[in-house]
Structures are given as C-alpha cells and as structure tokens.
Design a protein around this motif. Sequence first.
Motif, PDB file in Angstrom:
ATOM      1  N   UNK A  50      36.306  45.768  34.155  1.00  0.00           N
ATOM      2  CA  UNK A  50      36.304  44.622  33.231  1.00  0.00           C
ATOM      3  C   UNK A  50      35.073  44.620  32.324  1.00  0.00           C
ATOM      4  N   UNK A  51      35.230  43.952  31.154  1.00  0.00           N
ATOM      5  CA  UNK A  51      34.074  43.862  30.253  1.00  0.00           C
ATOM      6  C   UNK A  51      33.241  42.621  30.572  1.00  0.00           C
ATOM      7  N   UNK A  52      33.830  41.662  31.309  1.00  0.00           N
ATOM      8  CA  UNK A  52      33.078  40.458  31.653  1.00  0.00           C
ATOM      9  C   UNK A  52      32.987  40.343  33.186  1.00  0.00           C
ATOM     10  N   UNK A  53      32.004  41.043  33.774  1.00  0.00           N
ATOM     11  CA  UNK A  53      31.918  41.054  35.242  1.00  0.00           C
ATOM     12  C   UNK A  53      31.666  39.680  35.853  1.00  0.00           C
ATOM     13  N   UNK A  54      30.927  38.820  35.131  1.00  0.00           N
ATOM     14  CA  UNK A  54      30.646  37.496  35.703  1.00  0.00           C
ATOM     15  C   UNK A  54      31.930  36.695  35.854  1.00  0.00           C
ATOM     16  N   UNK A  55      32.796  36.791  34.832  1.00  0.00           N
ATOM     17  CA  UNK A  55      34.082  36.071  34.896  1.00  0.00           C
ATOM     18  C   UNK A  55      34.936  36.654  36.029  1.00  0.00           C
ATOM     19  N   UNK A  56      34.891  37.962  36.190  1.00  0.00           N
ATOM     20  CA  UNK A  56      35.649  38.623  37.261  1.00  0.00           C
ATOM     21  C   UNK A  56      35.199  38.098  38.635  1.00  0.00           C
ATOM     22  N   UNK A  57      33.885  37.996  38.819  1.00  0.00           N
ATOM     23  CA  UNK A  57      33.343  37.548  40.115  1.00  0.00           C
ATOM     24  C   UNK A  57      33.715  36.093  40.385  1.00  0.00           C
ATOM     25  N   UNK A  58      33.650  35.289  39.339  1.00  0.00           N
ATOM     26  CA  UNK A  58      33.972  33.858  39.497  1.00  0.00           C
ATOM     27  C   UNK A  58      35.450  33.707  39.874  1.00  0.00           C
ATOM     28  N   UNK A  59      36.290  34.453  39.176  1.00  0.00           N
ATOM     29  CA  UNK A  59      37.736  34.376  39.448  1.00  0.00           C
ATOM     30  C   UNK A  59      38.047  34.885  40.860  1.00  0.00           C
ATOM     31  N   UNK A  60      37.296  35.866  41.302  1.00  0.00           N
ATOM     32  CA  UNK A  60      37.501  36.444  42.647  1.00  0.00           C
ATOM     33  C   UNK A  60      37.229  35.371  43.708  1.00  0.00           C
ATOM     34  N   UNK A  61      36.098  34.679  43.570  1.00  0.00           N
ATOM     35  CA  UNK A  61      35.766  33.606  44.527  1.00  0.00           C
ATOM     36  C   UNK A  61      36.794  32.486  44.467  1.00  0.00           C
ATOM     37  N   UNK A  62      37.230  32.154  43.252  1.00  0.00           N
ATOM     38  CA  UNK A  62      38.210  31.058  43.115  1.00  0.00           C
ATOM     39  C   UNK A  62      39.527  31.420  43.797  1.00  0.00           C
ATOM     40  N   UNK A  63      39.896  32.679  43.681  1.00  0.00           N
ATOM     41  CA  UNK A  63      41.157  33.109  44.299  1.00  0.00           C
ATOM     42  C   UNK A  63      41.050  33.070  45.830  1.00  0.00           C
ATOM     43  N   UNK A  64      39.919  33.522  46.350  1.00  0.00           N
ATOM     44  CA  UNK A  64      39.708  33.481  47.812  1.00  0.00           C
ATOM     45  C   UNK A  64      39.775  32.021  48.286  1.00  0.00           C
ATOM     46  N   UNK A  65      39.094  31.182  47.565  1.00  0.00           N
ATOM     47  CA  UNK A  65      39.038  29.744  47.905  1.00  0.00           C
ATOM     48  C   UNK A  65      40.437  29.127  47.848  1.00  0.00           C
ATOM     49  N   UNK A  66      41.173  29.427  46.771  1.00  0.00           N
ATOM     50  CA  UNK A  66      42.514  28.847  46.582  1.00  0.00           C
ATOM     51  C   UNK A  66      43.459  29.282  47.707  1.00  0.00           C
ATOM     52  N   UNK A  67      43.185  30.463  48.277  1.00  0.00           N
ATOM     53  CA  UNK A  67      44.064  30.942  49.354  1.00  0.00           C
ATOM     54  C   UNK A  67      43.629  30.434  50.718  1.00  0.00           C
ATOM     55  N   UNK A  68      42.558  29.613  50.721  1.00  0.00           N
ATOM     56  CA  UNK A  68      42.108  29.020  51.982  1.00  0.00           C
ATOM     57  C   UNK A  68      41.061  29.838  52.711  1.00  0.00           C
ATOM     58  N   UNK A  69      40.494  30.830  52.035  1.00  0.00           N
ATOM     59  CA  UNK A  69      39.432  31.640  52.655  1.00  0.00           C
ATOM     60  C   UNK A  69      40.000  32.808  53.443  1.00  0.00           C
ATOM     61  N   UNK A  70      39.096  33.634  53.918  1.00  0.00           N
ATOM     62  CA  UNK A  70      39.481  34.864  54.616  1.00  0.00           C
ATOM     63  C   UNK A  70      39.632  34.584  56.113  1.00  0.00           C
ATOM     64  N   UNK A  71      40.719  35.069  56.692  1.00  0.00           N
ATOM     65  CA  UNK A  71      40.932  34.870  58.139  1.00  0.00           C
ATOM     66  C   UNK A  71      40.092  35.838  58.952  1.00  0.00           C
ATOM     67  N   UNK A  72      40.086  37.085  58.526  1.00  0.00           N
ATOM     68  CA  UNK A  72      39.317  38.096  59.265  1.00  0.00           C
ATOM     69  C   UNK A  72      38.680  39.045  58.263  1.00  0.00           C
ATOM     70  N   UNK A  73      37.387  39.203  58.361  1.00  0.00           N
ATOM     71  CA  UNK A  73      36.653  40.074  57.442  1.00  0.00           C
ATOM     72  C   UNK A  73      36.121  41.290  58.193  1.00  0.00           C
ATOM     73  N   UNK A  74      36.414  42.474  57.693  1.00  0.00           N
ATOM     74  CA  UNK A  74      35.873  43.714  58.254  1.00  0.00           C
ATOM     75  C   UNK A  74      34.585  44.052  57.503  1.00  0.00           C
ATOM     76  N   UNK A  75      33.552  44.417  58.247  1.00  0.00           N
ATOM     77  CA  UNK A  75      32.278  44.801  57.634  1.00  0.00           C
ATOM     78  C   UNK A  75      31.756  46.108  58.217  1.00  0.00           C
TER      79      UNK A  75
END
Length: 241
Positions: A106-131
Amino acid sequence: MKKVICKNYEEMSREAAKLVAEQIKAKPESILGFATGSSPVGMYKELVRLNKEGEIDFSKITTFNLDEYYPILRSNDQSYYYFMFDNLFSHVNIKKENVNVPNGEVSDPDAECKAYDEKIEAMGGIDLQVLGIGHNGHIGFNEPDEKLIGATHRTGLTESTFHANSGYFEKPEDMPREALTMGLTPIMQAKKIVMVISGKSKAPIVKRMFDGLIGTDCPASVLHMHRDVTVFLDEDAASML
Ligand code: F6R
C-alpha cells in the motif's frame, strides 16, 4: 505463563498444533492470529496433516497475521503473505477472503494499519494468537525500544532482526528495513496465546523472558500480564532455564 518443554522441534510443533486444533474444534469460526518465521513451520505442517485427515476444518476460520515487511510485493517469495500461502493456506480449506495479512504494497501504510486494527476489533478480537520470539525479544515486529506501541503500526527493523532475516533474501540488501506490525494491544487482547520457540540461539532471550521482569528491552516480557499464554519450547531453547 505456562511452559511446555518438548524433546525437539517435531514434538514442539505437534504439541502446539494440538492446542490450535482444539481451538478450531471448540469454535469452528475462530479468529486465529498467525506468525511467520522458522518456529511455526512444523506446527503449520501438522495443521495441514490434521486438515487433510479431516480432523480440523478451516472453512469458517478467519486469520490475521502479525506482520509484513514494508514495502514488499505480495508476490515476492520473501513476503509473509507468500510464506503463509506456501506453508499453510494453500494446503488447507481456508477461504482466501478470510485471510488477512498486513499489506506491504500500500501507499498509505498508516491507513492500512488503522484499518487492520479496526477489522480485528469489529470481528471481536483474536481467539488464539500464535507467536514466535526474536533473538532480541521482539514479538511480531514490536522491537525493543524505550517505548512500545499499542496499535498496529509501521516500524523500523533493528540490526538484530536484519541479521536474523536478511539471509533469506537473495541479497541481504533486498530485505526491507521497515515492516507493518500488529501492535501489542491486539496481541495482548487475544483470548489465548501460543508461543513456539526452538534452538540454542534463543536460550538467552528465553531466560530473559521468564525472569519475571516486565520491560521494553524485551517486548515478549509483557506476556506476563496475559492470563492464558502457553509457551512450547524445545530442550535447546529451554537450556538456560
Ligand atoms: C514473524 C514474527 C516474528 C518471529 C520471530 C522469530 O511473523 O512476528 O516475531 O516470530 O522473529 O522468528 P523465527 O521463528 O524465524 O526465529
């Protein structure tokens, strides 16, 4: 933080995959957070096997990956998008539209990051995160620093990370010096966290992570504040504990 010390990489991968498989069986529409790198490759292989044998079904699963180099084309075989299809998504029955990886094109990484968090939030958060964990204690690309960032963001990569990862590129200078990474907030808000760590070279940072002190010198140490973390280690990674 619960630790499970396994004989070797294969056992670590199988044991970690069992937890992910349990999550998928208990909630077929789970939101899973995934990591790239060498640590989870064996675990993904095991998940592919379980999917092929009909034990687990990815058809209702949604995924969010931790990070991606910036800038990078998704078609580059060193992109994390490519890695995830190569190691997991192309081999299981997940729907492509349910796969989320921060977009390094993407040409606008800040917008990409914001949208990424919003999508995670809208889906109710992550059930299981692998690290996994970096030699410098990073999780995702949340690198050690004076201050750590909660939101998903664009970040520079440290020399330690460049040293660890540039060997995978045809020429070291091809490795992007920046990345988009999930911040510590969506990671810490995941309901469950599964960490996989293998190899002698990770033993010192494993010792630091488990010493109980929470500090920005080791971003993984924030996991002490999470209620449900299981760390799968092979004997080499656990050798300084
Ligand atoms: C990868 C990621 C990184 C890795 C870490 C360990 O998506 O977020 O934090 O988990 O750098 O990498 P490996 O497993 O290659 O040692």
